[in-house]
Design an enzyme around this catalytic site. Structure first.
Site, short mmCIF file in Angstrom:
data_model
loop_
_atom_site.label_atom_id
_atom_site.label_comp_id
_atom_site.label_asym_id
_atom_site.label_seq_id
_atom_site.Cartn_x
_atom_site.Cartn_y
_atom_site.Cartn_z
N HIS A 290 -10.80 -1.77 11.15
CA HIS A 290 -9.75 -2.69 10.68
C HIS A 290 -9.62 -3.81 11.71
O HIS A 290 -8.66 -3.85 12.47
CB HIS A 290 -8.45 -1.90 10.54
CG HIS A 290 -7.34 -2.62 9.83
ND1 HIS A 290 -6.01 -2.30 9.99
CD2 HIS A 290 -7.35 -3.65 8.93
CE1 HIS A 290 -5.26 -3.09 9.24
NE2 HIS A 290 -6.04 -3.91 8.59
N ASP B 277 -9.97 -9.23 8.63
CA ASP B 277 -9.37 -7.91 8.38
C ASP B 277 -10.31 -6.73 8.65
O ASP B 277 -9.83 -5.69 9.08
CB ASP B 277 -8.88 -7.85 6.92
CG ASP B 277 -7.85 -6.76 6.68
OD1 ASP B 277 -6.87 -6.70 7.45
OD2 ASP B 277 -8.02 -5.96 5.75
N CYS C 130 0.19 -7.56 11.81
CA CYS C 130 0.42 -7.72 13.25
C CYS C 130 -0.42 -8.83 13.86
O CYS C 130 -0.59 -8.89 15.08
CB CYS C 130 0.16 -6.40 13.97
SG CYS C 130 1.42 -5.17 13.61
N ARG D 133 0.84 -1.20 0.00
CA ARG D 133 0.00 0.00 0.00
C ARG D 133 0.87 1.25 0.00
O ARG D 133 1.99 1.25 0.50
CB ARG D 133 -0.90 0.02 1.24
CG ARG D 133 -2.20 -0.74 1.07
CD ARG D 133 -3.08 -0.59 2.28
NE ARG D 133 -2.44 -1.12 3.47
CZ ARG D 133 -1.84 -0.41 4.40
NH1 ARG D 133 -1.78 0.91 4.30
NH2 ARG D 133 -1.30 -0.98 5.44
N LYS E 222 -9.69 -1.67 1.53
CA LYS E 222 -9.37 -0.53 2.38
C LYS E 222 -10.11 0.74 1.92
O LYS E 222 -10.57 1.53 2.73
CB LYS E 222 -7.86 -0.28 2.41
CG LYS E 222 -7.06 -1.50 2.84
CD LYS E 222 -7.44 -1.97 4.22
CE LYS E 222 -7.02 -3.39 4.45
NZ LYS E 222 -6.21 -3.69 5.58
N TYR F 281 -1.50 -3.42 -6.82
CA TYR F 281 -1.30 -4.22 -5.61
C TYR F 281 -2.38 -4.04 -4.53
O TYR F 281 -2.70 -2.92 -4.15
CB TYR F 281 0.06 -3.89 -4.97
CG TYR F 281 0.49 -4.99 -4.02
CD1 TYR F 281 1.22 -6.07 -4.47
CD2 TYR F 281 0.09 -4.97 -2.69
CE1 TYR F 281 1.57 -7.10 -3.62
CE2 TYR F 281 0.43 -6.00 -1.83
CZ TYR F 281 1.17 -7.06 -2.31
OH TYR F 281 1.51 -8.08 -1.47
N SER G 276 -1.63 -3.51 10.28
CA SER G 276 -1.30 -4.42 9.18
C SER G 276 -0.09 -5.29 9.53
O SER G 276 0.89 -4.79 10.09
CB SER G 276 -0.98 -3.60 7.92
OG SER G 276 -2.08 -2.81 7.59
N ARG H 172 1.51 -12.26 -0.41
CA ARG H 172 0.16 -12.56 0.10
C ARG H 172 -0.48 -13.75 -0.60
O ARG H 172 -0.16 -14.07 -1.73
CB ARG H 172 -0.73 -11.33 -0.14
CG ARG H 172 -0.22 -10.05 0.51
CD ARG H 172 -1.05 -9.65 1.68
NE ARG H 172 -0.43 -8.61 2.49
CZ ARG H 172 -0.97 -8.16 3.61
NH1 ARG H 172 -2.12 -8.65 4.06
NH2 ARG H 172 -0.37 -7.22 4.32
P1 GTP Z 1 -2.85 -7.55 7.37
O1 GTP Z 1 -3.42 -8.56 6.44
O2 GTP Z 1 -1.69 -6.81 6.78
O3 GTP Z 1 -3.85 -6.61 7.93
O4 GTP Z 1 -2.11 -8.38 8.57
P2 GTP Z 1 -2.65 -9.24 9.82
O5 GTP Z 1 -2.90 -8.34 10.97
O6 GTP Z 1 -3.75 -10.13 9.41
O7 GTP Z 1 -1.34 -10.09 10.20
P3 GTP Z 1 -1.08 -11.67 10.09
O8 GTP Z 1 -1.98 -12.50 10.96
O9 GTP Z 1 -1.04 -12.04 8.66
O10 GTP Z 1 0.38 -11.78 10.71
C1 GTP Z 1 1.48 -11.09 10.19
C2 GTP Z 1 2.76 -11.74 10.64
O11 GTP Z 1 2.81 -11.80 12.06
C3 GTP Z 1 2.91 -13.17 10.12
O12 GTP Z 1 4.23 -13.35 9.68
C4 GTP Z 1 2.64 -14.01 11.34
O13 GTP Z 1 3.33 -15.23 11.32
C5 GTP Z 1 3.10 -13.12 12.50
N1 GTP Z 1 2.31 -13.41 13.74
C6 GTP Z 1 0.96 -13.50 13.83
N2 GTP Z 1 0.58 -13.84 15.09
C7 GTP Z 1 1.72 -13.95 15.82
C8 GTP Z 1 1.99 -14.26 17.19
O14 GTP Z 1 1.09 -14.53 18.00
N3 GTP Z 1 3.29 -14.25 17.58
C9 GTP Z 1 4.31 -13.97 16.70
N4 GTP Z 1 5.55 -14.00 17.15
N5 GTP Z 1 4.09 -13.68 15.39
C10 GTP Z 1 2.82 -13.66 14.96
C1 SPV Z 2 -3.21 -4.29 5.18
O1 SPV Z 2 -2.17 -3.73 4.79
O2 SPV Z 2 -3.77 -4.00 6.27
C2 SPV Z 2 -3.80 -5.36 4.35
C3 SPV Z 2 -3.24 -5.59 3.01
O3 SPV Z 2 -4.74 -5.98 4.78
S1 SPV Z 2 -3.84 -4.48 1.81
O4 SPV Z 2 -5.03 -5.05 1.22
O5 SPV Z 2 -2.80 -4.33 0.78
O6 SPV Z 2 -4.16 -3.20 2.41
MN MN Z 3 -5.28 -5.32 6.94
#
Ligand code: GTP
Ligand code: SPV
Ligand code: MN
Length: 638
Positions: free
Chosen positions: A282, A329, A306, A103, A262, A253, A304, A423
């Site tokens: 979010h 999300d 996290c 983004r 978003k 992207y 994002s 992704r």
């Molecule tokens: P967006 O799609 O960008 O909004 O991200 P998201 O908030 O859905 O994050 P996602 O669950 O995809 O996690 C992002 C990264 O954090 C990944 O590499 C995960 O493996 C890592 N992660 C998620 N949960 C944990 C956790 O409880 N502990 C640790 N150490 N890493 C984590």
């Molecule tokens: C984020 O960045 O919080 C996402 C991926 O979920 S995107 O759709 O590229 O914004």
């Molecule tokens: Mn997101």
């Protein structure tokens, strides 16, 4: 249905009141695919306007069918936009231009009459970090500079889509115009797209959000990477809430191009939500059932990359618990007429971070993503599969790996095989723990809201807000380490209130006021803050995370049930001694996980104070300022 030969509708979109200029640009225009007759007059008019501006070669009205997908996959294969992944069923890999991988927050704008409607205007001349405002005339100039003729020689796709189940009173309709077949195929996964939406538009109030997208053409006309056209230098993402309108140029992207996500569900969505008295956030939504068989729903806002997807699909390690996924999300939440806060997931798929996803961390995702999915910027293996950092290494036995840039890769290279923001895009319905109520049109009742982020130091594993106002303050004060999901470099700790910094559709001060007002609208959920990412002095995570996060959800569940398992602390309520279930978990340093260093919290309070002053100024609601003063006083007494 594919129209061919004589059936081609020359200039099928011309209506009687067109000017001659339009006729000229439209002379060779044909509806190559789809049925123009089922477009409502308003949709037709919008399409015409976009045709006139972008001058595509032909128009394709998406019906959302499998036949259409096969056609577009064929087109993308030929162009090299996607390659097949024969190891799996109907899966594809796209490699983007390396300049188009995330983004673009800095190039994302909201246009309102006054700047104050979009962002807090403060005396401190620091750059605003709560969104970017653009004047109407500058928005029009930006469009004029980029869009005329930008689709020359290309097909313009018209994607009718619904955010939320088609026809639900909580859902919103969008029409996305794009010149990217990758966007079409991704939108067909991420939203409900195609003819059912057009049919619904005919019968309903006909309202829709206008979403215009082009991958763009650089000024030189030369595409650095013809398989992934884009115009990174002139990329811009524009929103006009008053017109329910989105215009995005230059990037193919994720959040830049899948405009339902978003742009519509959060930025435009939050402005609609403000007007209509609900919340567009979010947040993931999960259902959790305890060993006694009682089920509650929880929503959680983490920035994002996290951990939302991971929490939404977690496999609890605590015996007797079950987690089911409603969304990973975005949550749209509204009080029903009984005063219960109900949430829907407006999306239809997961656009999830690939790196870190493995059988050990997220087996549910691994059981979801290897059918009918599009992968972007992951590495590929010579046996027709994919690979990314964190995936089990046994994937690598006996195969060669091609990295996300298309180069032969070796583990010794020291370079990542997959881009850190690579992704998967996969249908939610394939998730084995998708909640039975995930498509209920009235939504699921929310009992708790979690805020959280990546905080390597100072912030405990979990704490609870004392009340709603305190919870709103905790959301406002959120900070987190930057990730690869946006254009920021390095591991700097950034303010990211409500995990919404890149997604606010209107002034953050007004947003806080709106959140505070929820208390008058119904029974507000309890609010918590969690941090899975605290590190030891040696830089190791203090908490195992993933499925073990069920231990924190168990404590939260018991708090929702009213169990007195907490003790007060200066920052909020912490689990009382022995109330966090750590059975059969070894080597957990609870003292470090829950330590509240006074000097850390003094600095934290000072950072929040400075942030509110510089970024929010006089827009900060008194109740939030009061919460900060109280926290400061409690920290001083630590
Ligand atoms: P967006 O799609 O960008 O909004 O991200 P998201 O908030 O859905 O994050 P996602 O669950 O995809 O996690 C992002 C990264 O954090 C990944 O590499 C995960 O493996 C890592 N992660 C998620 N949960 C944990 C956790 O409880 N502990 C640790 N150490 N890493 C984590
Ligand atoms: C984020 O960045 O919080 C996402 C991926 O979920 S995107 O759709 O590229 O914004
Ligand atoms: Mn997101």
């Amino acid at each position: 249905m594919l129209l061919k030969g004589a059936q081609l509708l020359r200039c099928g979109l011309v209506s009687p009141h067109r000017n001659s200029n339009f006729r000229l640009t439209c002379r060779f225009l044909s509806i190559q695919y789809g049925d123009a007759k089922i477009l409502t007059p308003a949709v037709k008019q919008y399409v015409e306007k976009c045709v006139e501006l972008c001058q595509p070669e032909r128009v394709h009205i998406c019906d959302g069918t499998e036949v259409e997908s096969k056609l577009l996959q064929g087109i993308m294969l030929k162009k090299g936009t996607i390659i097949p992944l024969p190891k799996y069923e109907n899966c594809w890999l796209a490699r983007t231009n390396p300049a188009d991988v995330a983004r673009v927050e800095g190039k994302t704008f909201i246009s309102t009459d006054s700047k104050e409607q979009t962002v807090p205007v403060t005396e401190k001349a620091t750059p605003g970090m709560l969104g970017n405002w653009i004047a109407e005339k500058d928005m029009q100039a930006a469009i004029k500079e980029r869009f005329p003729g930008c689709m020359k020689g290309r097909t313009m796709y018209v994607i009718p889509f619904s955010m939320g189940p088609v026809g639900s009173p909580l859902s919103k309709i969008g029409i996305e115009i794009t010149d990217s077949p990758y966007v079409v195929e991704s939108m067909k996964i991420m939203t409900r797209a195609g003819n059912p939406v057009l049919n619904y538009l005919q019968s309903g109030d006909g309202q829709f959000v206008k979403c215009l997208h082009s991958v763009g053409t650089p000024k030189s006309g030369v595409q650095a990477m013809p398989s992934w056209p884009c115009d990174p230098e002139r990329t811009i993402v524009l929103h006009k809430p008053a017109e329910n309108e989105i215009v995005s140029y230059g990037s193919g992207y994720g959040g830049n191009s899948l405009l339902g996500k978003k742009c519509l569900a959060l930025r435009i969505g939050s402005t609609i939500a403000k007007r209509e008295g609900w919340l567009a956030e979010h947040m993931l939504i999960l259902g959790i059932t305890n060993p006694q068989g009682k089920k509650i729903y929880i929503a959680a806002a983490f920035p994002s990359a996290c951990g939302k997807t991971n929490l939404a699909m977690m496999t609890p390690t605590l015996p007797g618990y079950k987690v089911e996924c409603v969304g990973d999300d975005i949550a749209w939440m509204k009080f029903d007429n009984k005063g219960v806060l109900r949430a829907i997931n407006p999306e239809n798929g997961f656009f999830g971070v690939a790196p870190g996803t493995s059988r050990a961390t997220n087996p549910i995702a691994m059981d979801t993503i290897f059918r009918n999915s599009v992968f972007t910027n992951v590495a590929s293996t010579s046996d027709g599969g994919v690979y990314w950092e964190g995936m089990e290494k046994d994937q690598l036995k006996g195969v060669t790996v091609t990295d996300w840039l298309g180069k032969l890769w070796s583990q010794e290279s020291g370079k990542p095989a997959a881009h850190p923001n690579s992704r998967f895009c996969t249908p939610a319905s394939q998730c084995p723990i998708i909640d039975p109520a995930w498509e209920d049109s009235e939504g699921v009742p929310i009992s708790a809201i979690l805020f959280g982020g990546r905080r390597p130091s100072g912030v405990p594993l979990v704490y609870e807000a004392r009340d709603w106002k305190h919870g709103v303050f905790i959301g406002a004060a959120m900070r987190s380490e930057a990730t690869a999901a946006a254009e920021f470099k390095g591991k700097v700790i950034m303010h990211d209130p409500f995990a919404m910094r890149p997604f606010f559709g209107y002034n953050f001060g007004d947003y806080l006021g709106h959140w505070l007002s929820m208390e008058q609208r119904g029974q507000v959920p309890k609010i918590f803050h969690v941090n899975w990412f605290r590190k030891s002095s040696e830089g190791k995570f203090l908490w195992p995370g993933f499925g073990e996060n069920s231990r924190v959800l168990d404590w939260i569940f018991r708090r929702v049930e009213g169990e007195q398992c907490f003790e007060d602390s200066p920052i909020g309520r912490l689990p009382s001694k022995n109330s966090l279930n750590l059975d059969s978990l070894e080597n957990i340093d609870l003292d470090q996980l829950f330590d509240l260093p006074k000097d850390f919290w003094e600095q934290e309070v000072a950072a929040i104070e400075r942030y509110f002053e510089e970024q929010v100024g006089h827009h900060l609601p008194g109740a939030v300022a009061e919460e900060l003063r109280e926290l400061k006083a409690r920290v001083a007494d630590m």
